[in-house]
Design an enzyme around this catalytic site. Structure first.
Site, PDB file in Angstrom:
ATOM      1  N   GLY A 490       0.825  -1.192   0.000  1.00  0.00           N
ATOM      2  CA  GLY A 490       0.000   0.000   0.000  1.00  0.00           C
ATOM      3  C   GLY A 490       0.863   1.247   0.000  1.00  0.00           C
ATOM      4  N   ASP A 491       0.641   2.132   0.968  1.00  0.00           N
ATOM      5  CA  ASP A 491       1.431   3.364   1.060  1.00  0.00           C
ATOM      6  C   ASP A 491       2.345   3.333   2.277  1.00  0.00           C
ATOM      7  OD1 ASP A 491      -1.078   5.516   2.642  1.00  0.00           O
ATOM      8  OD2 ASP A 491      -0.551   3.403   2.938  1.00  0.00           O
TER       9      ASP A 491
END
Length: 611
Positions: A490-491
């Protein structure tokens, strides 16, 4: 039975073919890689040289603007046109104050002077560079300069005209630090209200200091060359090669580098050369030279600027590739000899080899050569079997290649190229084990992007992927070679710091990462701000295992994200905050209990009174 010498001859022949083929392929790849690296280096140097020349032109433009600003001051014309050269004392002192400020803000300026048209070009105000400070020359030290070209040529210019002198060594006596230094003079006329030139404003620039300022940003190890329109070296890594004309001998760039002759003949604007193709002229280096107009705009004056980079730095990657190729050829040679021996021996036992190969198809020792030249049924079977074996071997080679790719993909993030969670966890566990043995300190930084979800929702996943790749590059630029950064998914990103750098994980490194990610990104013309929150855990203070360090760094990150101001937080700071909260809640509970006890005691007293 085996024929005498047949095994030996076939073994040597087949082994030589394998060695020659692998060696020729490796040599071609090595040479092609060297040529590609050198060509890329030449283009990069030409770009850097062009950038440096543009900076030089911009710097001259800035000096010209300073000269025009000083020359157009009302006090400059007032002082220059006075009969005795003094002008109003207030105007003279105000102008001197401005000169001092200009000298203080420009360490590359050696002199700033106001010279009168009358009185044989007498200097009216003059500031010289003395060491690191500016010195105002007293009235008795002012000199007549009317005989110098930078005075009478400048007076002949129209208003706001700029005179640019040739670059020479300053031999004017009494010039403090400017004397004996390579100097470039820029001058402009001081014009009175009636439009007549009443004086000259002259700025002397230290060439070495100016070029040193312009070289900021160039990689270390680069060498810079500068020559005038005749080819005289004005700047050279060997100082003894510069300004030869000032010592009675000419040291020309076109003599040292014949490739640059078209630049001085004005038939080309840029040339490059390298020690790979021109070992005698460019031994050990890659060079790039460009010609650029200089001074007046009639096209007759120019400078040639060059940058050199060591060839060894350019070919560092090719050297590593060459070493790998040598090892590959050696291994291939050994394998070629072994396979050749097996092939030759197999000719003496065709039936046994076929039977054994059929029953042990995937065993390595059955992959030797088969009797393909026989014309009987054994030969037909051998040829069919050989075609099948080659096809399977080819498929196996493809499978092995894909397997290597899968191994890499299994341990790296396909989008950013960074290590993934699995590889980072392995590296962290290894680092923890080594730190436990050596007493070394570690730091883990858990990085979570703040506004990535909004960017992903607003611009789409394709832009989001490009943002993640840009974030990965920015984090890598902040870190050193010994640090490690991975993408968890993801981030979320994670950073491992080892040794003394782990103590700087907070305000230094975490702050650098946050500042890098707070700079706006430009993706497809869209400006966007990402930002990040960082949690930090230290070994052994915050955990003695990889799982504990990751968990505590994650907890600190979430606390930093939920905070009002902090963008990064140490796990110890989180624990301290929790302890303070627990103490505060305990104090509040004690105050509540005391109040309840007090109310009970008062109630008991009232009951006694009633009884």
């Amino acid at each position: 039975m085996m024929r005498p010498g047949l095994t030996f001859k076939l073994s040597i022949l087949l082994a030589c073919i394998g060695v020659v083929a692998s060696g020729a392929t490796g040599y071609y790849a090595y040479r092609a890689n060297r040529t590609m690296l050198v060509n890329e280096a030449e283009q990069s140097l030409l770009t850097s040289t062009e950038l440096l020349s543009q900076r030089f032109s911009v710097a001259l433009g800035d000096v010209s603007q300073d000269a025009l600003v000083l020359a157009t001051l009302p006090s400059a014309a007032s002082v220059a046109q006075s009969d005795d050269g003094s002008g109003a004392n207030d105007a003279r002192e105000r102008l001197a104050t401005v000169f001092a400020s200009v000298m203080a803000n420009h360490p590359e300026y050696l002199q700033v002077r106001l010279i009168a048209r009358q009185r044989y070009g007498l200097e009216l105000i003059r500031f010289d560079r003395d060491a690191q400070s500016a010195v105002r020359v007293a009235a008795k030290g002012l000199q007549e300069k009317g005989q110098f070209a930078y005075v009478f040529d400048t007076l002949a210019l129209p208003p706001r005209g700029i005179y640019v002198s040739p670059i020479t060594v300053n031999h004017e006596h009494g010039a403090h630090s400017a004397e004996g230094r390579p100097t470039l003079r820029l001058a402009t006329p001081v014009v009175a209200a009636n439009g007549n030139a009443t004086g000259v404003l002259v700025i002397d620039v230290d060439l070495a200091s100016l070029l040193k300022l312009l070289q900021v940003g160039l990689p270390r190890g680069y060498e810079v060359y500068l020559a005038n329109e005749w080819g005289d070296f004005l700047m050279h890594p060997d100082a003894s090669q510069t300004f030869g004309f000032d010592r009675g001998r000419r040291i020309l760039m076109q003599d040292n580098f014949p490739t640059t002759k078209p630049l001085f003949e004005q038939s080309k604007n840029r040339v490059s050369m390298n020690g790979l193709l021109q070992p005698h002229e460019a031994a050990g280096y890659v060079y790039a030279f460009i010609r650029r107009p200089f001074g007046v705009a009639d096209g007759n004056r120019f400078i040639v600027l060059g940058i050199a980079k060591p060839l060894s730095d350019v070919l560092a990657g090719a050297t590593l590739l060459g070493n790998s190729i040598v090892r590959m050829v050696l291994v291939s040679s050994v394998l070629a000899f072994l396979l050749a021996i097996l092939f030759a021996r197999a000719l003496t036992q065709p039936l046994q080899m076929l039977a054994h190969a059929a029953t042990h198809f995937f065993a390595d020792h059955t992959m030797g050569a088969l009797p393909l030249k026989r014309t009987d049924e054994i030969g037909v079977l051998a040829r069919c079997f050989d075609r099948m074996r080659r096809e399977i071997r080819s498929q196996l080679d493809v499978l092995h290649s894909k397997q290597h790719e899968l191994v890499h993909l299994a341990s790296h993030d396909a989008l950013t190229g960074l290590p993934n969670r699995l590889l980072f966890t392995q590296k962290l566990e290894t680092a923890v084990s080594e730190a436990a043995a050596s007493g070394e300190q570690l730091a883990v930084l858990f990085v979570d992007l703040d506004r990535f979800k909004q960017i992903n929702d607003q611009y789409g996943h394709a832009v989001g992927d490009r943002v993640l790749a840009s974030v990965a590059r920015r984090i890598q630029l902040v870190l050193s070679d010994g640090d490690m950064v991975a993408r968890l998914g993801g981030d979320e990103f994670i950073v491992l710091l080892r040794g003394t750098r782990s103590t700087d994980a907070g305000p230094a490194i975490a702050g650098d990462i946050i500042r890098a990610l707070n700079d706006r990104l430009l993706i497809d013309g869209q400006s966007m701000l990402v930002g990040a929150s960082i949690g930090i855990s230290h070994y052994p203070a915050d955990g003695t295992s990889a799982a504990a360090l990751l968990l505590n760094a994650d907890a600190a990150m979430y606390a930093a994200k939920s905070g009002e101001t902090a963008s990064w937080l140490h796990y110890q700071d989180l624990l301290a905050a929790r302890r303070r909260q627990t103490v505060a809640e305990g104090d509040a509970g004690e105050r509540t209990d005391d109040a309840n006890d007090d109310r009970l005691s008062r109630g008991s007293g009232n009951a006694g009174a009633v009884m």
